[in-house]
Design a protein around this motif. Structure first.
Motif, PDB file in Angstrom:
ATOM      1  N   PRO A 189       4.177  17.384   4.902  1.00  0.00           N
ATOM      2  CA  PRO A 189       4.303  17.950   6.435  1.00  0.00           C
ATOM      3  C   PRO A 189       4.582  16.816   7.157  1.00  0.00           C
ATOM      4  O   PRO A 189       5.506  17.208   8.280  1.00  0.00           O
ATOM      5  CB  PRO A 189       2.792  18.579   6.591  1.00  0.00           C
TER       6      PRO A 189
ATOM      7  N   ALA B 109      -3.669  26.889  -2.403  1.00  0.00           N
ATOM      8  CA  ALA B 109      -4.769  25.933  -2.627  1.00  0.00           C
ATOM      9  C   ALA B 109      -5.554  25.592  -1.230  1.00  0.00           C
ATOM     10  O   ALA B 109      -6.547  24.879  -1.201  1.00  0.00           O
ATOM     11  CB  ALA B 109      -4.476  24.643  -3.253  1.00  0.00           C
ATOM     12  N   LEU B 110      -4.724  25.485   0.072  1.00  0.00           N
ATOM     13  CA  LEU B 110      -5.433  24.924   1.435  1.00  0.00           C
ATOM     14  C   LEU B 110      -6.286  25.940   2.034  1.00  0.00           C
ATOM     15  O   LEU B 110      -6.055  27.245   1.798  1.00  0.00           O
ATOM     16  CB  LEU B 110      -4.208  24.930   2.391  1.00  0.00           C
ATOM     17  N   PRO B 111      -7.612  25.259   2.195  1.00  0.00           N
ATOM     18  CA  PRO B 111      -8.743  26.159   2.734  1.00  0.00           C
ATOM     19  C   PRO B 111      -8.382  26.581   3.897  1.00  0.00           C
ATOM     20  O   PRO B 111      -9.171  27.840   4.361  1.00  0.00           O
ATOM     21  CB  PRO B 111      -9.757  25.238   2.503  1.00  0.00           C
ATOM     22  N   ASN B 112      -7.808  25.736   4.867  1.00  0.00           N
ATOM     23  CA  ASN B 112      -7.680  26.095   6.268  1.00  0.00           C
ATOM     24  C   ASN B 112      -6.871  27.073   6.715  1.00  0.00           C
ATOM     25  O   ASN B 112      -5.982  27.287   7.767  1.00  0.00           O
ATOM     26  CB  ASN B 112      -7.891  25.068   7.237  1.00  0.00           C
ATOM     27  N   ILE B 113      -5.880  27.725   5.743  1.00  0.00           N
ATOM     28  CA  ILE B 113      -4.764  28.449   5.931  1.00  0.00           C
ATOM     29  C   ILE B 113      -5.110  30.072   5.808  1.00  0.00           C
ATOM     30  O   ILE B 113      -5.810  30.571   5.111  1.00  0.00           O
ATOM     31  CB  ILE B 113      -3.675  28.514   4.823  1.00  0.00           C
TER      32      ILE B 113
ATOM     33  N   LYS C 176      -0.815  33.302   3.819  1.00  0.00           N
ATOM     34  CA  LYS C 176      -0.707  33.279   2.271  1.00  0.00           C
ATOM     35  C   LYS C 176      -0.068  34.501   1.724  1.00  0.00           C
ATOM     36  O   LYS C 176       0.738  34.207   0.910  1.00  0.00           O
ATOM     37  CB  LYS C 176      -1.996  33.139   1.575  1.00  0.00           C
TER      38      LYS C 176
ATOM     39  N   ARG D  88       1.828  27.563  -4.499  1.00  0.00           N
ATOM     40  CA  ARG D  88       0.641  27.013  -5.219  1.00  0.00           C
ATOM     41  C   ARG D  88      -0.253  25.980  -3.937  1.00  0.00           C
ATOM     42  O   ARG D  88      -1.239  25.876  -4.102  1.00  0.00           O
ATOM     43  CB  ARG D  88       1.090  25.927  -6.430  1.00  0.00           C
ATOM     44  N   ILE D  89       0.774  25.214  -3.318  1.00  0.00           N
ATOM     45  CA  ILE D  89       0.291  24.466  -2.350  1.00  0.00           C
ATOM     46  C   ILE D  89      -0.567  25.210  -1.318  1.00  0.00           C
ATOM     47  O   ILE D  89      -1.714  24.923  -0.826  1.00  0.00           O
ATOM     48  CB  ILE D  89       1.165  23.398  -1.745  1.00  0.00           C
ATOM     49  N   LEU D  90       0.174  26.086  -0.787  1.00  0.00           N
ATOM     50  CA  LEU D  90      -0.337  26.965   0.160  1.00  0.00           C
ATOM     51  C   LEU D  90      -1.518  27.636  -0.030  1.00  0.00           C
ATOM     52  O   LEU D  90      -2.410  27.787   0.565  1.00  0.00           O
ATOM     53  CB  LEU D  90       0.537  28.089   0.669  1.00  0.00           C
TER      54      LEU D  90
ATOM     55  N   ASN E  95       6.097  25.965  -6.344  1.00  0.00           N
ATOM     56  CA  ASN E  95       5.223  24.717  -5.687  1.00  0.00           C
ATOM     57  C   ASN E  95       4.788  25.110  -4.005  1.00  0.00           C
ATOM     58  O   ASN E  95       3.601  24.906  -3.732  1.00  0.00           O
ATOM     59  CB  ASN E  95       5.964  23.541  -5.616  1.00  0.00           C
TER      60      ASN E  95
ATOM     61  N   VAL F 192       5.380  22.117   3.474  1.00  0.00           N
ATOM     62  CA  VAL F 192       4.024  22.108   2.988  1.00  0.00           C
ATOM     63  C   VAL F 192       3.587  21.017   2.080  1.00  0.00           C
ATOM     64  O   VAL F 192       2.598  20.655   1.916  1.00  0.00           O
ATOM     65  CB  VAL F 192       3.740  23.608   2.404  1.00  0.00           C
TER      66      VAL F 192
END
Length: 331
Positions: free
Chosen positions: A113, A209-213, A218, A205-207, A202, A110
């Motif tokens: 990628p 914050a991603l809007p298209n997941i 999540k 946190r990254i996953l 992390n 993530v």
């Protein structure tokens, strides 16, 4: 806690771990083996390696059950004592290293990628798994050093009581054992736990914050991170902290036996990590539970019909007997 309470506690934990861990790990092993043979991915190889390490522990757990059932006295052939301890401890540290590798794989997937996809190779996961086994086996071979290298004054028998398996140690044995245990704490626990904690914090946190997941993915990510960290904290941390306490106090802590008991539960907690890590395992567990539910329902239905048939036959026989008596009295 007295030994009268400790012995049944040990046996209970061993039986619980064996009954819950063996079927779930066998199911996960079959699922990952099929996936690896069809289309191997690094995470599947690492999870397969984790499953094998759990099965290794479960394979030798019956020996520990016999020991607990005998009042913590080793009545089995003595050569099995160091061999069982060797495999037991090796499985613990192979699991911690494999969990660390899974966290690194998830984080790189993530965080980077594109770069990671270009460099991602199943051979790297296979090589890492082999390294984990070699590192764990080399470290845990100290069991044989402590058991056989340090001899009693006559030079023919181990200095500790042969009726006990790896529990009481002489001062000469502790001089070898305590520094090695401290090195275990630093290299095989602190380092993997720190890397795992960094990667999963992390990763989540990254996953998130991603809007298209999708929300389901999540939730799986959070479940994977929480389950893995709880596994480290509950199963591995108390036992490895006993290494530090023992080194400071220059003795093997008495409560270490209870901390070691928690590590056995790792074989029961790892299937939860498999569940959050792989949709194939989720489907396999779902299908297995559905099959068990269907068989249980069918069994209960058969028992119910059998009971009704039995009651009907009994009522028919009673009615015939009553009719016969009435006919005889009329005659």
């Amino acid at each position: 806690m007295s030994s009268n309470i400790y012995t049944p506690l040990v046996l209970t934990v061993y039986i619980f771990t064996f009954l819950t861990g063996l079927p779930s790990n066998l199911l996960a092993f079959y699922t990952f083996l099929v996936k690896v043979r069809q289309k191997p991915t690094p995470v599947d190889i690492l999870l397969l390696n984790l499953t094998v390490s759990d099965l290794l522990l479960l394979l030798f757990l019956p020996f520990k059950m016999v020991e607990a059932a005998s009042g913590m006295v080793w009545n089995l052939p003595y050569f099995l004592c160091p061999f069982t301890s060797f495999t037991y401890y090796s499985s613990i540290y192979i699991s911690s290293l494999s969990l660390m590798a899974v966290s690194v794989e998830r984080y790189l997937g993530v965080a980077f990628p594109i770069k990671y996809k270009l460099c991602r190779r199943p051979a790297y996961a296979t090589a890492a798994s082999l390294v984990f086994w070699v590192v764990a086996f080399c470290h845990c071979s100290f069991v044989y050093i402590v058991q056989y290298e340090v001899l009693s004054s006559n030079g023919t028998a181990p200095s500790n009581n042969a009726s006990l398996c790896y529990e009481h140690f002489s001062p000469a044995q502790l001089q070898i054992l305590l520094p090695v245990r401290l090195e275990f704490f630093i290299v095989l626990f602190c380092l993997p736990f720190t890397i795992t904690l960094f990667c999963y914090v992390n990763f989540v946190r990254i996953l998130v914050a991603l809007p298209n997941i999708p929300a389901q993915r999540k939730q799986r990510a959070v479940g994977l991170a929480v389950t893995t960290l709880l596994n480290f904290i509950i199963c591995f941390a108390p036992y490895n902290l006993s290494h530090v306490v023992g080194f400071v106090q220059n003795e093997s802590p008495r409560w270490r036996v209870y901390a070691l008991l928690l590590t056995t539960l790792n074989a029961s907690m790892d299937p939860a990590i498999f569940y959050f890590s792989s949709t194939a395992v989720q489907q396999a567990f779902t299908d297995c539970l559905a099959g068990l539910r269907h068989r249980l329902s069918s069994l209960m239905a058969q028992c119910y019909l059998s009971h009704l048939t039995c009651c009907a036959d009994r009522g028919y026989k009673v009615a015939r007997a009553s009719g016969g008596e009435a006919e005889e009295s009329t005659t």
